[in-house]
Write an enzyme that holds these catalytic residues in place. Structure first.
Site, PDB file in Angstrom:
ATOM      1  N   GLU A  55       0.824  -1.205   0.000  1.00  0.00           N
ATOM      2  CA  GLU A  55       0.000   0.000   0.000  1.00  0.00           C
ATOM      3  C   GLU A  55       0.863   1.262   0.000  1.00  0.00           C
ATOM      4  OE1 GLU A  55      -1.885  -2.780   3.134  1.00  0.00           O
ATOM      5  OE2 GLU A  55       0.026  -2.589   2.076  1.00  0.00           O
ATOM      6  N   ALA A 159       9.729 -38.294  -7.889  1.00  0.00           N
ATOM      7  CA  ALA A 159       9.678 -38.763  -9.281  1.00  0.00           C
ATOM      8  C   ALA A 159       9.665 -40.284  -9.275  1.00  0.00           C
ATOM      9  CB  ALA A 159      10.876 -38.244 -10.065  1.00  0.00           C
ATOM     10  N   THR A 206      17.998 -40.825   1.741  1.00  0.00           N
ATOM     11  CA  THR A 206      18.180 -40.073   0.498  1.00  0.00           C
ATOM     12  C   THR A 206      19.529 -39.349   0.494  1.00  0.00           C
ATOM     13  OG1 THR A 206      15.799 -39.750   0.215  1.00  0.00           O
ATOM     14  CG2 THR A 206      17.249 -38.197  -0.919  1.00  0.00           C
ATOM     15  N   LEU A 214      20.603 -30.072  -2.394  1.00  0.00           N
ATOM     16  CA  LEU A 214      19.369 -29.425  -1.929  1.00  0.00           C
ATOM     17  C   LEU A 214      19.480 -27.901  -1.994  1.00  0.00           C
ATOM     18  CD1 LEU A 214      18.427 -31.675   1.152  1.00  0.00           C
ATOM     19  CD2 LEU A 214      17.760 -31.938  -1.250  1.00  0.00           C
TER      20      LEU A 214
END
Length: 350
Positions: A55, A159, A206, A214
């Site tokens: 604003e 995936a 992982t 990452l």
């Protein structure tokens, strides 16, 4: 002014708000336009936390301030009525003499929660609220989830092969690297996603098998905080995830683990790991979390119901066996076709 005009100008506010995606946390994404006789005379959006609000930028962009007492101010989120890093937006609106304010959606955070609307109305300003409300809430779904559900907004991403496996069976001595299912375009998109979220999470398995960084090396933007969930805490200190300047958090049950530069957080529950992690991240101010695997971690979030979006890539190759898709009940709402895969997206309770 016609209701259809209000909708048109609110959509412009949303277009402006999205320009800062990934840069404003913990603040919301907000766009604003000042309109006189059907013409935009000033517009702006919130760039980052600590910077002027939308604003303020819209009002300051108006060259002829004498038009403001005859104008309408549009803003995608309720103006703030309190002092934070910046002064109250409601005070500037009232001081500028703007007679009408159109708001996309109310701000449900405790410091605002209708107080901005009330302050404007008490000052004699006509306030219209709820224009394109669903879209205005959607653009700030991370902000609203954090305040209303007391947890980060959770996006699951993985995936799988054409025959439904997210990884091959790993053998001792196999190289710590990913088995790529998608192409370069999809990987660039994923890095763009990473740049818009506060944190990214992967399980210890992982980290050990894929050795991911990452980060957002394929996209221009900030690296998210990196979150590792490993009950054993058995992570190589030379893993890529520990490199770079993004904060790293390790959730573990191993009370003996200490890693230089890493915030180690003890898991208190084995039955609801997702809930345990989200409670801690909420306390730390993390508004959004991209969960990138592996199978156990994604399944933990799915089974707990603590997720908001699921994004699944399906490639064209067959693995013939391996680690099965962790979300067998996945039911996508829409899809996008790539050269080497198809992306499907599912929303939870929207």
């Amino acid at each position: 002014m016609a209701q259809s005009d209000d909708l048109i100008f609110m959509h412009r506010c949303l277009d402006l708000a999205r320009r800062a995606e990934g840069n404003t946390s913990p603040n919301p994404l907000v766009g604003s336009v000042a309109v006189h006789d059907g013409r935009i005379i000033g517009e702006g959006y919130h760039l980052k936390a600590g910077a002027p609000h939308a604003e303020v930028n819209a009002i300051n962009a108006v060259a002829d301030k004498s038009l403001l007492p005859h104008s309408t101010l549009y803003v995608s989120l309720e103006p703030c009525p309190h002092h934070g890093r910046t002064p109250p937006c409601t005070d500037l609106i009232i001081k500028s003499g703007i007679p009408r304010v159109v708001i996309g959606t109310a701000d449900t955070s405790p410091k605002v929660a209708g107080k901005g609307i009330e302050k404007l109305r008490q000052a004699g300003v006509e306030v219209v609220c709820g224009v394109a409300e669903e879209k205005c809430r959607e653009v700030n779904r991370r902000f609203f989830t954090w305040h209303e559900k007391q947890r980060p907004y959770v996006i699951l991403k993985w995936a799988r092969s054409a025959d439904g496996f997210i990884d091959l069976v790993r053998k001792p001595g196999d190289a710590a690297e990913p088995h790529w299912i998608t192409g370069k375009s999809e990987r660039i998109l994923v890095h763009r996603w990473r740049a818009t979220e506060d944190a990214i999470l992967a399980g210890g398995a992982t980290i050990r098998t894929d050795n991911p960084s990452l980060d957002v090396r394929l996209w221009k933007g900030r690296n998210p905080a990196r979150v590792i969930v490993s009950r054993s805490g058995n992570i190589d200190q030379n893993a890529k995830v520990f490199k770079g300047n993004a904060p790293v958090m390790l959730f573990t049950r191993n009370e003996k683990i200490t890693l230089s530069g890493v915030q180690v957080i003890q898991l208190s529950e084995d039955q609801n790991i997702a809930g345990d992690v989200l409670r801690a991240l909420h306390t730390l101010g993390v508004q959004s979390l991209l969960v990138e695997g592996g199978a156990f971690i994604i399944r933990s979030f799915v089974e707990s119901g603590l997720w908001d979006e699921a994004r699944r890539f399906t490639g064209k190759m067959n693995f013939g066996g391996g680690v099965p898709d962790p979300f067998p009940g996945f039911s996508p709402g829409h899809s996008v076709q790539f050269e080497k895969s198809i992306l499907e997206i599912m929303y939870h309770f929207r």
